[in-house]
Write an enzyme that holds these catalytic residues in place. Structure first.
Site, mmCIF file in Angstrom:
data_model
loop_
_atom_site.group_PDB
_atom_site.id
_atom_site.type_symbol
_atom_site.label_atom_id
_atom_site.label_comp_id
_atom_site.label_asym_id
_atom_site.label_seq_id
_atom_site.Cartn_x
_atom_site.Cartn_y
_atom_site.Cartn_z
ATOM 1 N N GLN A 1 9.108 0.152 -10.901
ATOM 2 C CA GLN A 1 7.991 0.992 -10.468
ATOM 3 C C GLN A 1 8.487 2.325 -9.890
ATOM 4 O O GLN A 1 7.684 3.161 -9.500
ATOM 5 C CB GLN A 1 7.142 0.249 -9.420
ATOM 6 C CG GLN A 1 6.474 -1.004 -9.961
ATOM 7 C CD GLN A 1 5.679 -1.783 -8.921
ATOM 8 O OE1 GLN A 1 5.840 -2.982 -8.806
ATOM 9 N NE2 GLN A 1 4.804 -1.117 -8.176
ATOM 10 N N GLU B 1 -5.774 -0.549 -5.313
ATOM 11 C CA GLU B 1 -5.408 -1.551 -4.316
ATOM 12 C C GLU B 1 -6.564 -1.926 -3.410
ATOM 13 O O GLU B 1 -6.566 -3.008 -2.807
ATOM 14 C CB GLU B 1 -4.210 -1.049 -3.515
ATOM 15 C CG GLU B 1 -2.976 -0.998 -4.405
ATOM 16 C CD GLU B 1 -1.826 -0.218 -3.826
ATOM 17 O OE1 GLU B 1 -2.054 0.532 -2.859
ATOM 18 O OE2 GLU B 1 -0.717 -0.356 -4.326
#
Lengths: 161, 800
Positions: free
Chosen positions: B236, B753
C-alpha cells in the site's frame, strides 16, 4: 516425484500437462497453463477465489488434484467470453459495480455462471445462498447480488443460454 | 451565448466529478486479466517458504538445515545467522523499535519467522521447510496485556530488557513499551470531582485481522550485472518501501524499483515491511534469481498485521441534563511481541485522540500504555485511519452508557452534545481542528428516514413480551487524510502526496500518483478530478500508480488519504496546467489573460461569443505555438502538503432482533448516512460504503483472533476466523449529506473507512441496546450467537 500425464479440455481446447500426483489443479492452471484468472485465497476451500467449473460443477481448484481433471472439461473465467463477446455476467458485474479489487471476481463469475444454470430464475435469497461459497472482502455482496439478478434476466430473455 | 442544454451536454461528456461513471479497471478483472503479484512469472523464478515457530515463546537451542539442503531442488536455507553478517537479522520498525527478521535465539510469538527455504518450486520449498529441524526450549507465554504488566510476568523481549525506553519514551516494566498522554489531566480530574453525574465503562476492541482476499507477497529480483533490485510487492506504500529497502540494504534508491501491481485488497494489511519481504530480497541478492514469497492464509492471519487489541476504560462527567463536561480515557494497547505498528511516527496511539467524537466536550485527558505480549507484532489500522475505530467505539459506547444512566433517549443525548454547525472550524479539547460538519442535520435525516419514534415504540412493546430488539446509533466523526507534514511523517518523510499530469498534443492525458489503488477505483476517480479541472474527457485520461520508477514519490494509500491528499495533489497539478493553458489561450486569441473566462472545457473571451479555445486546441498549441519565452509542453507536478486533516462524518442506525434462546442476532435494518464532502463518483462511494459496512459487520458480529493461554492462535484459517459470505451479510440502506471540506481543493474528504469506523460501534450499540433495559452497559465483541447467549443466560432470559 514421478509426473503423470494429464489431458483435459480447458475452456473448450484440449491441453496436456505433466504434473506430480500431488499437484493441485489451481497450480497447474496458473503456473503451467498461464490461466491466472483463478486465484488462491485460502487453500482451505473457504474463499472460492480459485473456483472453476469441472465437468459441469463448481469446484474449488485449490483442493482438487490436477489428476482429477483427467479427461474432463474445465472452464475458467478466461473461457466465459465467446468470440470476443463478454458473457452477460461479466457485463453486469461491470454495470452494477460488482467488483472492486477484482481478486474474487474470476471465482465469483464462474460460480455465478454455474449457479444460473442450476437455478435460472433465482430469488435474492437463493442467490445469496448459492453464491455463499465465494467470499468477497470489498463489495459487501449487494452489487454482486444485483449483477447476478440482472444477468439472470438477460440470460432468460436470450433463451437461457 | 451557449444554451444551458449545450453546456450540460458538454459537461456530461467529460464524465467528471459527480458522475457515476463505470470503472476503467473492470474490463481486465472480469476477464481474468488482472496482474496480481502471484500472477507474475519472471524467468528463473524460485520460491521461498518460511519455517515458523510452533511455540509462542521459546528459546531456539539449535537449527539444523542439513536435511533440507540435501533435498534436490532446495537452493538455500536462510536463518538469523546467515543474515547477521548483513546486519539484517533485525530490522527497525516505524515506531522506533526493532523486529526480528528471522528469530535470533528466541521466538516471541507463535508462527514467528525462523528460517526461509528457497527452492526451485513451491512444492519443493514446502518440503524443504518441513525438513528444517529446530530444537526449542519452551518458555511461559503471556497473551493478556494486563497480565504482561504484572511484576513477575515473563520477560518477552530479552534484547531490550534493560533498556529504559523502546523508541517512544520511558518504559516502566520489562513488558511496557510506552506511555502516551494527551489533554489536560488536572483540568479533567477537577471536573470529575465536582460533576453532577459520572459514568465509567471498561470495554475491549478485540484483536482482529484485515484479511484481504489476496495475502501478502512479493517477487524480489536482483540483477547482479546491473546491481539493480526490482521488487514486485503487494504494498500500500511502494515509495516508502523503496526508501526502507534502500536504508536496510545500502543499495541506492535509484537502483531499486518497487512495483505494486494489482492488489487484491489491503485494508491496512499491506502497509508494513514484513520479514518475508526482507528474506526474499536477501535471497534474490544471494542467488541472483527472482525469489517469490507468497503468504498462505494461515501465515497471513497469524503474522502480518493484526489490528486493535485495545483495552479501554472510558469515563464521562456530565450535568444532570446529559451535557458532557469532561472525558477521561485509559487504554492498555497490546502491540504483540514487537512494536511494529503502522502509525505516523510521532503518534504512538495513532489518531486515537479524536475520541471526543462529534461532541462538544470542554476538557479531556487520554492515556495509552503500549504493552508487549507473546502475540504477533503490530498493529495496523484495519480499514481505519490510525486507531480511529477504537476512538469512535469508545465515545459512542460512553454516550450510550450516559444516556442509560440518565434515562435520556440515545438520539436525544447526541443532539444535546453535538458540536453545532456554527462552531466549525472547531478545536477539540484534545487539539484537533475539525474542518466542517453538520451533525444535527445528519442525525435528524436518519431518524426521520427510519421513523425512529415508531422503532422505539416497537421496542418497548417487545420488551414487555420478553423479546429482544436493539436499536443502535453511531454518530461518528472520522479524521482522515494524513496528513499535514508538520504533524505527520513516516520515518521522517512528511505525509504529503503527489500527482504528475501530462497532457498530450491530442488532448489525451497520462497522470501518475504517489498513491496506490487496492480496489478503490483510482483509475476511474482521479481521471474524473482531472476531467473536471481540465475540461478533457475522463475516457482519455490514463492513471498509473504503484511503480516507483515512473510515479512521483508519495506516501501511499491507507487511512483514507488518497482523496484528501492524492486527490488534492491531482486537482492542484491540474490547476497548474490550466493556468498555463490560460496563457496559451490568451496568446492564441490575442487578448489579455484577464479577458478570458473558463467555461467547462474551454477559455472564452468575455462578452465575445465564438471567440474561444477548447482545451483540446490549447493542448495542440502547447506543442507548437506558445507565447514567447514560455516552455513547450503541458504538464505539471504537485506535491501536496495538506493544511489540515479532513473530517468526514456520518449518522448510522441499526436495528437488530435477537433470539432469546439461541442468542442469534439478525440485523433487520442498517441505515447509513455518510457525509464525505464532495462526491467524486457516487457509484464508487456507495460500493466503498457497502464494503466497509460489511467489514464492520464482520468485526462486530464475528471476528476475533483468539488465543489460548499458551499463545496458540485458535483462529488461523477461514474456518475459524469469521469472514461473512453473501448469505449472512445484511442489506445496507445508504443516504448522504454534503458538507464540503473548506480546505480541500475540491471539497472532498475521503469515505472508504467511515463505514467500518462507524459501523462497528453502531452494531455493537444495537446489540447492547437490546439488553439496556436490564442494566447491561457493555458486551464484549464479537457478538456471536454463543457470546450473546451467555449474556441472555446470565440474565435468565432463556427460561421457557
Amino acid at each position: 516425484m514421478a509426473k503423470t500425464h494429464i489431458s483435459f479440455n480447458l475452456n473448450g481446447r484440449p491441453v496436456d500437462v505433466l504434473a506430480e500426483p500431488r499437484e493441485l489443479l489451481i497450480h497447474v492452471l496458473r503456473e503451467q497453463l498461464a490461466h491466472t484468472g483463478p486465484h488462491i485465497g485460502c487453500e482451505t476451500s473457504h474463499c472460492g477465489a480459485c473456483t472453476v467449473d469441472l465437468n459441469g460443477r463448481s469446484v474449488k481448484s485449490c483442493t482438487v488434484l490436477a489428476v482429477q481433471a483427467q479427461g474432463g472439461n474445465v472452464l475458467t473465467v478466461e473461457g466465459l467470453a465467446t468470440n470476443g463477446t463478454l458473457h452477460p455476467l461479466q457485463e453486469e458485474f461491470m454495470q452494477q459495480h460488482g467488483l472492486q479489487c477484482g481478486f474474487c471476481t474470476p471465482g465469483m463469475l464462474v460460480r455465478a455462471y454455474r449457479f444460473l444454470q442450476e437455478n435460472p430464475n433465482p430469488s435474492e435469497e437463493e442467490i445469496r445462498t448459492g453464491m455463499s461459497g465465494n467470499i468477497c472482502r470489498c463489495t459487501g455482496y449487494q452489487n454482486i447480488v444485483k449483477a447476478v439478478q440482472h444477468a439472470a434476466k438477460r440470460l432468460q430473455a436470450a433463451g437461457g443460454k | 451565448m451557449a444554451t444551458t442544454a449545450e453546456r450540460v451536454e458538454r459537461e456530461a461528456k467529460l464524465e467528471g466529478v459527480g458522475c457515476a461513471r463505470k470503472r476503467k479497471e473492470d474490463p481486465r478483472f472480469i476477464q481474468g486479466k488482472g496482474n496480481y503479484v502471484d500472477d507474475l512469472k519472471l524467468p528463473g523464478t524460485v520460491f521461498g517458504v518460511v519455517v515458523r515457530s510452533p511455540y509462542a515463546h521459546a528459546r531456539i537451542k539449535s537449527i539444523n538445515k542439513d536435511k533440507a539442503l540435501k533435498l534436490p531442488g532446495v537452493l538455500a536455507v536462510l536463518t538469523a545467522n546467515d543474515l547477521k553478517p548483513l546486519k539484517l537479522h533485525w530490522m527497525p520498525t516505524l515506531a522506533g523499535d526493532v523486529q526480528a527478521v528471522l528469530a535470533d535465539e528466541k521466538v516471541c510469538f507463535q508462527y514467528q519467522e525462523v528460517a526461509m527455504v528457497i527452492a526451485e518450486n513451491r512444492y519443493i520449498a514446502a518440503d524443504g521447510a518441513d525438513l528444517v529441524e529446530v530444537e526449542y526450549e519452551e518458555l511461559p507465554a503471556v497473551v493478556d496485556p494486563h497480565k504482561a504488566l504484572e511484576p513477575n510476568a515473563p520477560v518477552i523481549r530479552d534484547d531490550i530488557k534493560d533498556k529504559k525506553e523502546a523508541g517512544q519514551g520511558p518504559r516502566r516494566h520489562h513488558n511496557h513499551i510506552f506511555t502516551w498522554e494527551v489533554g489536560d489531566k488536572a483540568g479533567t480530574d477537577k471536573v470529575f470531582q465536582s460533576a453532577e453525574v459520572t459514568v465509567k465503562q471498561a470495554m475491549v476492541n478485540p484483536r482482529v485481522h484485515p484479511c484481504p482476499l489476496e495475502t501478502c507477497g512479493c517477487v524480489a529480483s536482483f540483477d547482479k550485472v546491473r546491481g539493480e533490485l526490482t521488487v514486485y510487492m503487494t504494498s500500500q506504500a511502494p515509495h516508502v518501501i523503496r526508501t526502507v529497502v534502500s536504508l536496510l540494504s545500502g543499495l541506492p534508491e535509484s537502483k531499486i524499483r518497487v512495483v505494486s501491481p494489482d492488489i487484491g485488497g489491503g485494508f491496512g494489511n499491506k502497509v508494513g515491511v514484513y520479514p518475508g519481504y526482507v528474506c526474499a530480497i536477501v535471497a534474490s541478492i544471494v542467488l541472483g534469481r527472482p525469489v517469490k514469497w507468497i503468504e498462505t492464509r494461515i501465515e497471513n492471519l497469524a503474522t502480518t498485521a493484526f489490528a486493535r487489541d485495545y483495552h479501554l476504560v472510558g469515563e464521562l462527567a456530565a450535568d444532570k441534563n446529559g451535557r458532557i463536561k469532561a472525558l477521561r480515557v485509559n487504554v492498555i494497547a497490546d502491540h504483540g511481541a514487537f512494536n511494529s505498528h503502522a502509525q505516523p511516527t510521532k503518534w504512538p496511539a495513532g489518531l486515537f485522540s479524536i475520541c471526543t467524537g462529534s461532541y462538544d466536550i470542554p476538557v479531556a485527558h487520554v492515556k495509552v500504555d503500549g504493552v508487549y505480549t507473546n502475540k504477533a507484532p503490530g498493529g495496523v489500522a484495519y480499514r481505519c485511519s490510525f486507531r480511529v475505530t477504537e476512538a469512535v467505539h469508545l465515545i459512542e459506547r460512553m454516550i450510550d452508557v450516559l444516556a442509560q444512566k440518565l434515562n435520556v433517549d440515545k438520539a436525544e443525548i447526541r443532539m444535546r452534545n453535538f458540536i453545532k454547525r456554527e462552531q466549525f472550524p472547531y478545536t477539540s479539547a484534545l487539539g484537533w481542528q475539525y474542518d466542517s460538519g453538520d451533525y444535527h442535520t445528519a442525525l435528524k435525516k436518519v431518524l426521520d428516514a427510519v421513523n425512529y419514534p415508531a422503532l422505539r415504540k416497537e421496542q418497548e412493546e417487545k420488551r414487555k413480551r420478553g423479546e429482544l430488539m436493539g436499536i443502535g446509533l453511531c454518530t461518528f466523526t472520522e479524521i482522515v487524510g494524513a496528513g499535514p507534514t508538520k504533524a505527520c511523517d513516516i520515518l521522517g518523510i512528511g505525509m504529503f502526496d503527489s500527482a504528475e499530469i501530462r497532457v498530450h498534443p491530442t488532448g489525451s492525458v497520462i497522470a501518475r500518483m504517489g498513491t496506490i489503488t487496492q480496489g478503490q477505483g483510482h483509475a476511474t476517480t482521479y481521471a474524473q478530478i482531472i476531467a473536471s479541472e481540465l475540461g478533457l474527457p475522463s475516457e482519455n485520461i490514463q492513471i498509473e500508480e504503484g511503480d516507483t520508477s515512473t510515479a512521483p514519490y508519495g506516501l501511499g494509500t491507507y487511512g483514507s488519504r488518497s482523496t484528501p491528499v492524492g486527490g488534492a495533489a491531482t486537482a492542484m497539478a491540474a490547476r497548474k496546467i490550466r493556468d498555463k493553458a490560460r496563457k496559451i489561450a490568451a496568446h492564441l486569441l490575442e487578448v489579455p489573460e484577464g479577458d478570458l473566462e473558463w467555461d467547462i472545457d474551454r477559455f472564452k473571451v468575455k462578452g465575445v461569443p465564438g471567440q474561444e479555445k477548447t482545451m483540446k486546441e490549447i493542448a495542440w498549441a502547447a506543442y507548437n505555438n506558445v507565447p514567447e519565452g514560455m516552455e513547450m509542453g503541458l504538464e505539471a507536478v504537485d506535491y501536496y502538503d495538506p493544511p489540515n486533516f479532513t473530517y468526514p462524518f456520518g449518522a448510522y442506525l441499526a436495528v437488530v432482533d435477537i433470539d432469546r434462546y439461541t442468542g442469534e442476532t439478525k440485523v433487520r435494518r442498517f441505515y447509513a448516512l455518510d457525509d464525505c464532502g464532495t462526491r467524486i463518483n457516487p457509484m464508487i462511494i456507495e460500493g466503498q460504503i457497502h464494503g466497509g459496512l460489511t467489514e464492520a459487520f464482520a468485526v462486530a458480529m464475528g471476528q476475533k483472533l483468539e488465543f489460548d493461554e499458551g499463545g496458540n492462535l485458535l483462529s488461523n484459517s477461514l474456518m475459524d476466523y469469521f469472514v461473512p459470505t453473501a448469505a449472512e451479510t445484511p442489506k445496507w440502506e445508504l443516504d448522504h449529506t454534503v458538507t464540503k471540506s473548506p480546505h480541500h481543493p475540491i471539497g472532498a474528504k475521503g469515505v472508504a473507512e467511515s463505514p467500518h469506523v462507524g459501523g462497528i460501534p453502531c452494531l455493537n450499540n444495537a446489540v447492547v441496546d437490546a439488553f439496556a433495559h436490564l442494566g447491561v452497559t457493555d458486551m464484549e465483541m464479537p457478538h456471536t450467537a454463543y457470546s450473546v447467549w451467555k449474556t441472555i443466560h446470565k440474565l435468565g432470559l432463556d427460561k421457557r
